[in-house]
Design a protein around this motif. Sequence first.
Motif, PDB file in Angstrom:
ATOM      1  N   GLU A  81     -16.854 -67.586  83.266  1.00 23.95           N
ATOM      2  CA  GLU A  81     -16.838 -67.111  81.885  1.00 23.95           C
ATOM      3  C   GLU A  81     -16.755 -65.593  81.824  1.00 23.95           C
ATOM      4  O   GLU A  81     -16.061 -65.025  80.984  1.00 23.95           O
ATOM      5  CB  GLU A  81     -18.091 -67.609  81.157  1.00 23.95           C
ATOM      6  CG  GLU A  81     -18.129 -69.105  80.924  1.00 23.95           C
ATOM      7  CD  GLU A  81     -16.991 -69.592  80.054  1.00 23.95           C
ATOM      8  OE1 GLU A  81     -16.601 -68.877  79.108  1.00 23.95           O
ATOM      9  OE2 GLU A  81     -16.454 -70.683  80.339  1.00 23.95           O
ATOM     10  N   HIS A  82     -17.479 -64.934  82.730  1.00 20.57           N
ATOM     11  CA  HIS A  82     -17.455 -63.474  82.775  1.00 20.57           C
ATOM     12  C   HIS A  82     -16.103 -62.950  83.267  1.00 20.57           C
ATOM     13  O   HIS A  82     -15.671 -61.853  82.887  1.00 20.57           O
ATOM     14  CB  HIS A  82     -18.578 -62.978  83.684  1.00 20.57           C
ATOM     15  CG  HIS A  82     -18.765 -61.496  83.657  1.00 20.57           C
ATOM     16  ND1 HIS A  82     -19.140 -60.808  82.506  1.00 20.57           N
ATOM     17  CD2 HIS A  82     -18.615 -60.548  84.625  1.00 20.57           C
ATOM     18  CE1 HIS A  82     -19.223 -59.521  82.773  1.00 20.57           C
ATOM     19  NE2 HIS A  82     -18.914 -59.333  84.051  1.00 20.57           N
ATOM     20  N   PHE A  83     -15.445 -63.730  84.123  1.00 24.19           N
ATOM     21  CA  PHE A  83     -14.162 -63.322  84.684  1.00 24.19           C
ATOM     22  C   PHE A  83     -13.078 -63.258  83.594  1.00 24.19           C
ATOM     23  O   PHE A  83     -12.118 -62.486  83.700  1.00 24.19           O
ATOM     24  CB  PHE A  83     -13.742 -64.306  85.788  1.00 24.19           C
ATOM     25  CG  PHE A  83     -12.456 -63.958  86.476  1.00 24.19           C
ATOM     26  CD1 PHE A  83     -12.376 -62.867  87.326  1.00 24.19           C
ATOM     27  CD2 PHE A  83     -11.318 -64.716  86.273  1.00 24.19           C
ATOM     28  CE1 PHE A  83     -11.192 -62.553  87.968  1.00 24.19           C
ATOM     29  CE2 PHE A  83     -10.128 -64.403  86.897  1.00 24.19           C
ATOM     30  CZ  PHE A  83     -10.068 -63.322  87.751  1.00 24.19           C
ATOM     31  N   LYS A  84     -13.234 -64.086  82.557  1.00 26.37           N
ATOM     32  CA  LYS A  84     -12.251 -64.124  81.481  1.00 26.37           C
ATOM     33  C   LYS A  84     -12.306 -62.873  80.604  1.00 26.37           C
ATOM     34  O   LYS A  84     -11.327 -62.521  79.954  1.00 26.37           O
ATOM     35  CB  LYS A  84     -12.472 -65.371  80.614  1.00 26.37           C
ATOM     36  CG  LYS A  84     -12.231 -66.678  81.347  1.00 26.37           C
ATOM     37  CD  LYS A  84     -12.563 -67.859  80.468  1.00 26.37           C
ATOM     38  CE  LYS A  84     -12.417 -69.175  81.224  1.00 26.37           C
ATOM     39  NZ  LYS A  84     -12.794 -70.331  80.369  1.00 26.37           N
ATOM     40  N   GLN A  93     -23.944 -74.227  90.806  1.00 24.81           N
ATOM     41  CA  GLN A  93     -22.920 -74.623  89.843  1.00 24.81           C
ATOM     42  C   GLN A  93     -23.050 -73.855  88.529  1.00 24.81           C
ATOM     43  O   GLN A  93     -22.052 -73.440  87.938  1.00 24.81           O
ATOM     44  CB  GLN A  93     -22.999 -76.134  89.597  1.00 24.81           C
ATOM     45  CG  GLN A  93     -22.459 -76.967  90.735  1.00 24.81           C
ATOM     46  CD  GLN A  93     -22.708 -78.448  90.550  1.00 24.81           C
ATOM     47  OE1 GLN A  93     -23.665 -78.838  89.887  1.00 24.81           O
ATOM     48  NE2 GLN A  93     -21.865 -79.278  91.134  1.00 24.81           N
ATOM     49  N   ARG A  94     -24.284 -73.645  88.070  1.00 28.24           N
ATOM     50  CA  ARG A  94     -24.500 -72.846  86.862  1.00 28.24           C
ATOM     51  C   ARG A  94     -24.065 -71.398  87.081  1.00 28.24           C
ATOM     52  O   ARG A  94     -23.447 -70.777  86.206  1.00 28.24           O
ATOM     53  CB  ARG A  94     -25.976 -72.896  86.449  1.00 28.24           C
ATOM     54  CG  ARG A  94     -26.386 -74.198  85.790  1.00 28.24           C
ATOM     55  CD  ARG A  94     -27.702 -74.038  85.051  1.00 28.24           C
ATOM     56  NE  ARG A  94     -28.792 -73.737  85.984  1.00 28.24           N
ATOM     57  CZ  ARG A  94     -29.601 -74.647  86.503  1.00 28.24           C
ATOM     58  NH1 ARG A  94     -29.438 -75.923  86.222  1.00 28.24           N
ATOM     59  NH2 ARG A  94     -30.573 -74.295  87.316  1.00 28.24           N
ATOM     60  N   SER A  95     -24.387 -70.884  88.267  1.00 22.91           N
ATOM     61  CA  SER A  95     -24.003 -69.504  88.587  1.00 22.91           C
ATOM     62  C   SER A  95     -22.486 -69.350  88.616  1.00 22.91           C
ATOM     63  O   SER A  95     -21.938 -68.370  88.105  1.00 22.91           O
ATOM     64  CB  SER A  95     -24.605 -69.107  89.937  1.00 22.91           C
ATOM     65  OG  SER A  95     -24.173 -67.816  90.315  1.00 22.91           O
ATOM     66  N   LEU A  96     -21.794 -70.318  89.209  1.00 25.33           N
ATOM     67  CA  LEU A  96     -20.333 -70.263  89.270  1.00 25.33           C
ATOM     68  C   LEU A  96     -19.720 -70.376  87.878  1.00 25.33           C
ATOM     69  O   LEU A  96     -18.734 -69.685  87.568  1.00 25.33           O
ATOM     70  CB  LEU A  96     -19.813 -71.388  90.167  1.00 25.33           C
ATOM     71  CG  LEU A  96     -18.300 -71.446  90.383  1.00 25.33           C
ATOM     72  CD1 LEU A  96     -17.817 -70.199  91.105  1.00 25.33           C
ATOM     73  CD2 LEU A  96     -17.914 -72.691  91.174  1.00 25.33           C
ATOM     74  N   ASN A 126     -16.477 -62.337  94.143  1.00 25.17           N
ATOM     75  CA  ASN A 126     -17.798 -62.937  93.907  1.00 25.17           C
ATOM     76  C   ASN A 126     -17.671 -64.435  93.618  1.00 25.17           C
ATOM     77  O   ASN A 126     -18.517 -65.228  94.024  1.00 25.17           O
ATOM     78  CB  ASN A 126     -18.481 -62.236  92.732  1.00 25.17           C
ATOM     79  CG  ASN A 126     -18.925 -60.835  93.089  1.00 25.17           C
ATOM     80  OD1 ASN A 126     -19.149 -60.538  94.251  1.00 25.17           O
ATOM     81  ND2 ASN A 126     -19.039 -59.970  92.092  1.00 25.17           N
ATOM     82  N   ILE A 127     -16.613 -64.807  92.900  1.00 24.43           N
ATOM     83  CA  ILE A 127     -16.371 -66.227  92.627  1.00 24.43           C
ATOM     84  C   ILE A 127     -16.096 -66.981  93.921  1.00 24.43           C
ATOM     85  O   ILE A 127     -16.608 -68.085  94.141  1.00 24.43           O
ATOM     86  CB  ILE A 127     -15.206 -66.381  91.633  1.00 24.43           C
ATOM     87  CG1 ILE A 127     -15.637 -65.937  90.234  1.00 24.43           C
ATOM     88  CG2 ILE A 127     -14.718 -67.833  91.579  1.00 24.43           C
ATOM     89  CD1 ILE A 127     -14.540 -65.942  89.208  1.00 24.43           C
ATOM     90  N   ASP A 128     -15.294 -66.376  94.805  1.00 26.27           N
ATOM     91  CA  ASP A 128     -14.979 -67.022  96.089  1.00 26.27           C
ATOM     92  C   ASP A 128     -16.230 -67.203  96.949  1.00 26.27           C
ATOM     93  O   ASP A 128     -16.391 -68.222  97.630  1.00 26.27           O
ATOM     94  CB  ASP A 128     -13.939 -66.201  96.846  1.00 26.27           C
ATOM     95  CG  ASP A 128     -12.574 -66.239  96.164  1.00 26.27           C
ATOM     96  OD1 ASP A 128     -12.342 -67.173  95.372  1.00 26.27           O
ATOM     97  OD2 ASP A 128     -11.754 -65.336  96.414  1.00 26.27           O
ATOM     98  N   LYS A 129     -17.122 -66.210  96.926  1.00 29.45           N
ATOM     99  CA  LYS A 129     -18.367 -66.325  97.696  1.00 29.45           C
ATOM    100  C   LYS A 129     -19.230 -67.464  97.153  1.00 29.45           C
ATOM    101  O   LYS A 129     -19.807 -68.248  97.915  1.00 29.45           O
ATOM    102  CB  LYS A 129     -19.144 -65.005  97.629  1.00 29.45           C
ATOM    103  CG  LYS A 129     -18.517 -63.859  98.390  1.00 29.45           C
ATOM    104  CD  LYS A 129     -19.315 -62.585  98.184  1.00 29.45           C
ATOM    105  CE  LYS A 129     -18.625 -61.384  98.821  1.00 29.45           C
ATOM    106  NZ  LYS A 129     -19.359 -60.125  98.537  1.00 29.45           N
ATOM    107  N   ASN A 130     -19.320 -67.528  95.825  1.00 32.91           N
ATOM    108  CA  ASN A 130     -20.109 -68.590  95.205  1.00 32.91           C
ATOM    109  C   ASN A 130     -19.497 -69.955  95.480  1.00 32.91           C
ATOM    110  O   ASN A 130     -20.207 -70.941  95.714  1.00 32.91           O
ATOM    111  CB  ASN A 130     -20.181 -68.350  93.693  1.00 32.91           C
ATOM    112  CG  ASN A 130     -21.353 -69.059  93.054  1.00 32.91           C
ATOM    113  OD1 ASN A 130     -21.791 -70.105  93.493  1.00 32.91           O
ATOM    114  ND2 ASN A 130     -21.881 -68.487  91.995  1.00 32.91           N
ATOM    115  N   LEU A 131     -18.173 -70.028  95.462  1.00 32.62           N
ATOM    116  CA  LEU A 131     -17.477 -71.285  95.743  1.00 32.62           C
ATOM    117  C   LEU A 131     -17.728 -71.758  97.162  1.00 32.62           C
ATOM    118  O   LEU A 131     -17.909 -72.960  97.417  1.00 32.62           O
ATOM    119  CB  LEU A 131     -15.983 -71.099  95.495  1.00 32.62           C
ATOM    120  CG  LEU A 131     -15.115 -72.355  95.399  1.00 32.62           C
ATOM    121  CD1 LEU A 131     -15.561 -73.225  94.243  1.00 32.62           C
ATOM    122  CD2 LEU A 131     -13.653 -71.985  95.238  1.00 32.62           C
ATOM    123  N   LEU A 132     -17.773 -70.821  98.120  1.00 37.76           N
ATOM    124  CA  LEU A 132     -18.053 -71.171  99.515  1.00 37.76           C
ATOM    125  C   LEU A 132     -19.470 -71.714  99.666  1.00 37.76           C
ATOM    126  O   LEU A 132     -19.698 -72.679 100.405  1.00 37.76           O
ATOM    127  CB  LEU A 132     -17.849 -69.950 100.411  1.00 37.76           C
ATOM    128  CG  LEU A 132     -18.093 -70.162 101.908  1.00 37.76           C
ATOM    129  CD1 LEU A 132     -17.151 -71.220 102.472  1.00 37.76           C
ATOM    130  CD2 LEU A 132     -17.943 -68.857 102.675  1.00 37.76           C
TER     131      LEU A 132
END
Length: 387
Positions: free
Chosen positions: A229-232, A221-224, A245-251
């Motif tokens: 924040e970095h995506f913005k 959750q911290r990583s996501l 990368n966000i989608d992988k972390n979400l999975l």
Amino acid sequence: MKKAYKVEIKPTEQQEQKIKQTIGVCRYVYNLYLSKNKEVYEKEKKFMSGYDFSKWLNNVHTKQTDQWIKDVSSKAVKQSAMNAEKAFKNFFKGLTKFPRFKKKKNQDVKAYFPKNNKTDWTIERHRVKIPTIGWMKLKEHGYIPTHAIVKSGTVSHKAGRYYVSVLCEVDAQNNQININDGIGVDLGIKDFAVCSHHKVFENINKTLQVKKLEKKLKREQRSLSRKYEHFKKKGGVSAAKKRANIDKNLLRLQKIHARLTNIREEYVRTVVNSLVKAKPKYITIEDLNVKRMMKNRHLSDSVRKQKFFRFKQWLTSKCNEHGIELRAVDRFYPSSKTCSCCGSKKVDLSLSDRMFKCDDCDMELDRDFNASLNLKYAAEYTVITKR
């Protein structure tokens, strides 16, 4: 009687694409019904039924735009509209909150597949035939009875896995009760359940396996959160790569959530099966106000993890199936503060007192076991299921 079976399936790439397409269309239609109903209510001050919405969708909307809706089963689309109508009706009755739009990442949409002809929903030991999709391999062989008559079924997707749930018509079981004694079950947070027949079911959330998964969940959750924040920010890596990368972390997060849910629900089923296998004459539980308990910010997370509502659901179902009388005492019944020996009430009993010591008869007993005995011999109760 009717009974539901849910099992994981192994679709091919083509079948997986078809399932995703059907679920995606059902989610879109559900959200479209909510937005359309809001629009109609603002203009005409009336509620649009699911049947009227289906006519508008087929005769007007799909002819002008979104013709891809017709690429999937029409009955699956209609069922998603009826589900949205049911959500509105529950809101009008005061049972639920106002319906919310379904999101893709929440994965809370199921594709409904009715039985169109005799060959649909044919069950074999290792596979099942789903309408418009075809034969699908089952991961658990022999779980769904092959002799059962299937009425309908749904296919769902969660954390990278696919599940099929079928509603079957099976023969009712006439089980004979062996003993004439009852069981009182006191649910709690320190231990999940303490029973009057000297059986204690520990809190599974205190085990090492669950604690490791919860620690891993916090890290993901911290990583996501950092990735969002970095995506913005602009510059550097392309936006498409960041999104991937966000989608992988979400999975990974979804898989951990699914794992924790499966562990807790399987433990609740184990507890229910153990109580039913004892073959008591009746089982008495407390009518807990779980919604009110969740408002306590110190205990809400612990109460959520215990899954008291699921326990009551499965226990009711199993008692119906095995012919056991299920009783529920009033939520204000002082089971913990009453002495199971002499019946006197100890008003000043605090939550930190784990041992119950009677002031009249000097009996000393474990607090939860004393409550289970009071539940067993309770004279005033409501019968949920009859023998």
